[in-house]
Design a protein around this motif. Structure first.
Motif, short mmCIF file in Angstrom:
data_model
loop_
_atom_site.label_atom_id
_atom_site.label_comp_id
_atom_site.label_asym_id
_atom_site.label_seq_id
_atom_site.Cartn_x
_atom_site.Cartn_y
_atom_site.Cartn_z
N GLY A 79 87.71 43.20 -18.31
CA GLY A 79 87.09 44.44 -17.60
C GLY A 79 88.20 45.26 -16.88
N ARG A 80 89.40 44.92 -17.24
CA ARG A 80 90.49 45.68 -16.45
C ARG A 80 91.21 46.46 -17.81
NH1 ARG A 80 88.78 42.26 -13.43
NH2 ARG A 80 89.54 42.27 -11.20
N TYR A 83 88.41 50.41 -17.33
CA TYR A 83 87.72 50.23 -16.18
C TYR A 83 86.70 51.08 -16.01
CZ TYR A 83 91.13 54.04 -15.16
OH TYR A 83 91.74 55.12 -15.12
N ALA A 86 83.52 48.98 -18.47
CA ALA A 86 84.33 47.55 -18.31
C ALA A 86 83.41 46.63 -19.29
CB ALA A 86 84.37 47.03 -17.05
N ASN A 90 83.81 43.65 -22.03
CA ASN A 90 83.18 42.01 -21.91
C ASN A 90 82.37 41.65 -22.82
OD1 ASN A 90 82.18 42.20 -18.32
ND2 ASN A 90 84.19 42.03 -19.30
N THR A 165 85.59 46.86 -12.18
CA THR A 165 85.90 46.04 -13.35
C THR A 165 85.11 45.00 -13.13
OG1 THR A 165 87.48 45.08 -11.51
CG2 THR A 165 88.59 46.70 -12.86
N THR A 167 83.20 41.72 -14.52
CA THR A 167 83.20 40.60 -15.34
C THR A 167 82.02 39.83 -15.45
OG1 THR A 167 85.29 40.31 -14.58
CG2 THR A 167 84.67 38.65 -15.73
N GLU A 378 93.49 51.24 -21.25
CA GLU A 378 93.18 50.85 -22.63
C GLU A 378 94.14 51.26 -23.84
OE1 GLU A 378 88.90 51.32 -24.13
OE2 GLU A 378 90.02 53.03 -24.70
#
Lengths: 381, 324
Positions: A79-80, A83, A86, A90, A165, A167, A378
């Motif tokens: 997720g980070r 951002y 995200a 995942n 972010t 998850t 990223e």
């Protein structure tokens, strides 16, 4: 002491400096780089002679972290990475591990994944839209985009528990089920967003100053795109019809009726138009997915709590708002992955810039940099 | 003038005091207006936060600007660096001297009113230029270079238009120009010279560095252009000068095209302020609605469109003045 004598990149860059030019640092604190990207630029007046991106100011060794953590422990890292979108990361990680360990995903979970990922894609494009116009000197669109984005984040917060972010995805499903309020809010949002897109068109897309700033600026040819492996709206803006959702369908994307927007001209306006049309297509997908949402489990009950996939390797790629996100996981049968390789789209997209920037004006360079939709965490991974 | 303590001298001193108060008041008013209008256009609640309707925000800002440490960059040219904001501000009171707010309230009723204002408005570009040079920062230097070429480009159409008005009215005295216009909108110069008004408005926007022509500042391209290195009151003086230029340009447009203090019911000064602040409002409105143009487009606008249009306007005016 001149700054370019201070570090390796600057010295390398300054070796070829002409006598009548100046070298400036764009970033890591320049407002147009959207984060800690540093670009070395050689300027002749306001024309750019050459430019070079210097990466690594945000390096967090995500790939190494994937190797030293157990499989579920790597969830939050995905997720980070990006951002702004995200959930795509995942999904890529969860998908790769599911493929590796052979975990089935219930149909309802697949639908929920599509709905939330597309919502997040719209949020990402809205963020880009506002910030891009900030690059071009207009402040008001940011506020309009954030107004809509806030609604989206509220919706996603209801199910994911966080605002940025996320998850949310788990091996074999998602973290929790969506409820009727979520569905109602999403439907309302889709209706509202369509009318807002008209406002965006009237306010910005048809503005003469905006069009003069982006038309024919920062043209990427098809050759350049294929040379550096750029994907996403950047490639589709140059007439390359490649979208992972259509080319290698994953999840339940093959059940929905949507089209891939492609523009031929390859300039900033083309990339802009592709993204704006993608928002509409995402709305289509969301509406169809909500229409056909099946009952059932939101997570595979038989998914193992302690994951030890058999030795082997798996690759899974998804289409994020920025392009093709790919995660390659190798298992040696232990609790940790043996190797995690992340393929981030903006890293490839950014590579186009050095070649395309020669002879550009400084203002055009800012416009082109913005049109790539960069997310620095990223790139630096 | 009868001796140094004669009436004109006292009048100028008193006028300067009033003008300085007016400048300060205007900066507060326009700063507040800028916040409120932008908040309204962008649908933000921010400008409501500090005090009722956010009226205390400007005061807090002023306290912040005044109490900030004055930092001089290490390798900057110290004297030029600090001279720049002072020059930007020092020319400002002079700009107001020739503006006729009402028949009675004109500080100095000179025969060369427009020329005086245009001449002293040019000091601002000198300030931006030496501020950009003195900062010893390449982005600032680019901003300074931009401001100079922008000013040179847009000064020409303004002069052409002012010349057309001068031909028509036969004077450069702003009070006299206002006097020749009537009380009602169809008697104003804007009806006779609509093209001139458009040229003057666009060129003034460029001269005072407002969006869409704020290229010397251009915060997304040049980080903040000429005022990258300025903080505290150095920055504050630049901002004060910018707002004053907005007011002066609106005043000149009011006097030249919109009949100045002339209006049907109210006393003169109210009409003048009304028209002037309406123009200020439009200028602020434009700022929050448009993206920034590119630099070559900006120069093309002047050299390829405004200047030819200005010359045509001048020729047409000359022809018609000769005819009637």
């Amino acid at each position: 002491m001149e700054f370019w004598k201070e570090d390796f990149y600057s010295r390398k860059f300054a070796e070829k400096k002409r006598d009548d030019t100046i070298i400036v640092n764009m970033g890591p604190q320049h407002p147009a780089t959207h984060g800690v990207l540093r670009v070395l630029v050689e300027l002749y007046g306001e024309y750019i002679v050459r430019s070079e991106c210097v990466l690594g100011y945000l390096h967090r060794m995500q790939e190494k972290m994937g190797e030293v953590k157990t499989y579920p422990q790597f969830y939050p890292n995905t997720g980070r990475l990006d951002y702004a979108h995200a959930l795509a990361w995942n999904w890529a990680y969860v998908g790769a591990v599911e493929r590796l360990a052979g975990i089935e995903v219930p149909e309802r979970a697949e639908y929920i994944r599509v709905i939330t990922t597309e919502l997040n894609r719209i949020a990402s494009h809205l963020l880009w839209w506002g910030v891009y116009l900030l690059d071009l000197g207009a402040f008001t669109p940011v506020m309009y985009a954030f107004e809509d984005r806030e609604i989206l984040l509220d919706i996603l917060q209801r199910v994911t528990g966080s605002r940025l972010t996320y998850t949310y995805f788990r091996f074999g499903g998602v973290f929790q089920d969506i409820d009727s309020k979520f569905i109602e809010q999403t439907k309302n949002f889709c209706k509202r967003m369509r009318s807002r897109l008209n406002l965006y068109r009237d306010f910005v897309t048809e503005n003469i100053i905006f069009r003069k700033r982006v038309e024919g600026v920062g043209v990427f040819s098809k050759d350049l795109i294929t040379k550096y492996g750029a994907t996403g709206p950047v490639a589709r803006g140059s007439g390359i019809n490649y979208d992972v959702r259509k080319a290698e369908p994953y999840g339940v994307y093959d059940r929905f009726d949507f089209e891939i927007p492609v523009e031929e001209s390859g300039d900033c306006l083309a990339r802009y138009t592709v993204r704006m049309r993608e928002i509409e297509q995402s709305l289509n997908i969301i509406e169809q997915a909500i229409e056909g949402l099946p009952e059932g489990d939101f997570r595979n009950k038989k998914a193992p709590k302690i994951l030890k996939p058999p030795p082997g390797e798996a690759y899974f790629s998804v289409e994020s708002a920025r392009g093709k996100v790919g995660i390659y996981v190798v298992s040696d049968g232990g609790l940790n992955p043996y190797r995690v390789k992340l393929r981030s789209p903006t890293y490839s997209n950014l590579s186009l810039l050095n070649e395309a920037s020669e002879g550009m004006l400084l203002a055009d360079y800012v416009a082109t940099l913005g049109s790539l939709d960069l997310v620095i965490p990223e790139i630096d991974k | 003038m009868s001796g140094i303590m004669g009436t004109p001298f006292l009048k100028i001193v008193a006028g300067l005091v009033v003008v300085l108060m007016f400048i300060g008041l205007n900066a507060i008013l326009l700063g507040y207006g800028e916040r409120k209008i932008s908040g309204f256009i962008q649908r933000r609640l921010g400008p409501y936060a500090v005090g009722p309707h956010g009226i205390f925000q400007m005061m807090v800002d002023m306290v912040k600007l005044m109490t900030k440490q004055l930092v001089t960059p290490k390798q900057a040219d110290k004297y030029l660096y600090w001279a720049a904001p002072l020059i930007a501000f020092m020319a400002v009171p002079v700009l107001f001297i020739a503006i006729p707010f009402s028949p009675t309230f004109t500080v100095l009723d000179v025969n060369l009113g427009i020329v005086l204002i245009l001449a002293f408005a040019g000091l601002n570009v000198l300030a931006l230029c030496i501020g950009g040079w003195g900062s010893n920062n390449k982005w600032s230097l680019l901003g300074a270079a931009r401001s100079v070429s922008q000013y040179i480009a847009f000064e020409v159409p303004i002069l052409l238009v002012a010349l057309a008005i001068a031909m028509m009215t036969g004077t450069l005295n702003l009070s006299e120009i206002v006097n020749q216009q009537g009380n009602f909108p169809w008697q104003w110069n804007i009806v006779v010279q609509p093209l001139a008004f458009v040229i003057f408005f666009v060129a003034s926007l460029a001269e005072m560095n407002r969006v869409p022509f704020d290229l010397p500042e251009g915060e997304s391209e040049l980080t903040a252009g000429y005022n990258t290195e300025y903080g505290g009151m150095g920055f504050g003086l630049f901002v004060l000068a910018e707002y004053t230029h907005v007011v002066v340009a609106s005043s000149v447009m009011t006097a030249l095209f919109l009949g100045g203090w002339k209006g049907p019911f109210l006393p003169g000064i109210w009409w003048f302020l009304l028209k002037m602040y309406l123009l200020c409002f439009i200028i602020i409105w434009i700022r929050w609605a448009y993206p920034r143009v590119r630099f070559d487009q900006l120069l093309n606008l002047s050299w390829k469109y405004l200047i030819p249009a200005g010359i045509l306007n001048l020729l047409a005016t000359a022809f018609l003045v000769k005819l009637f």
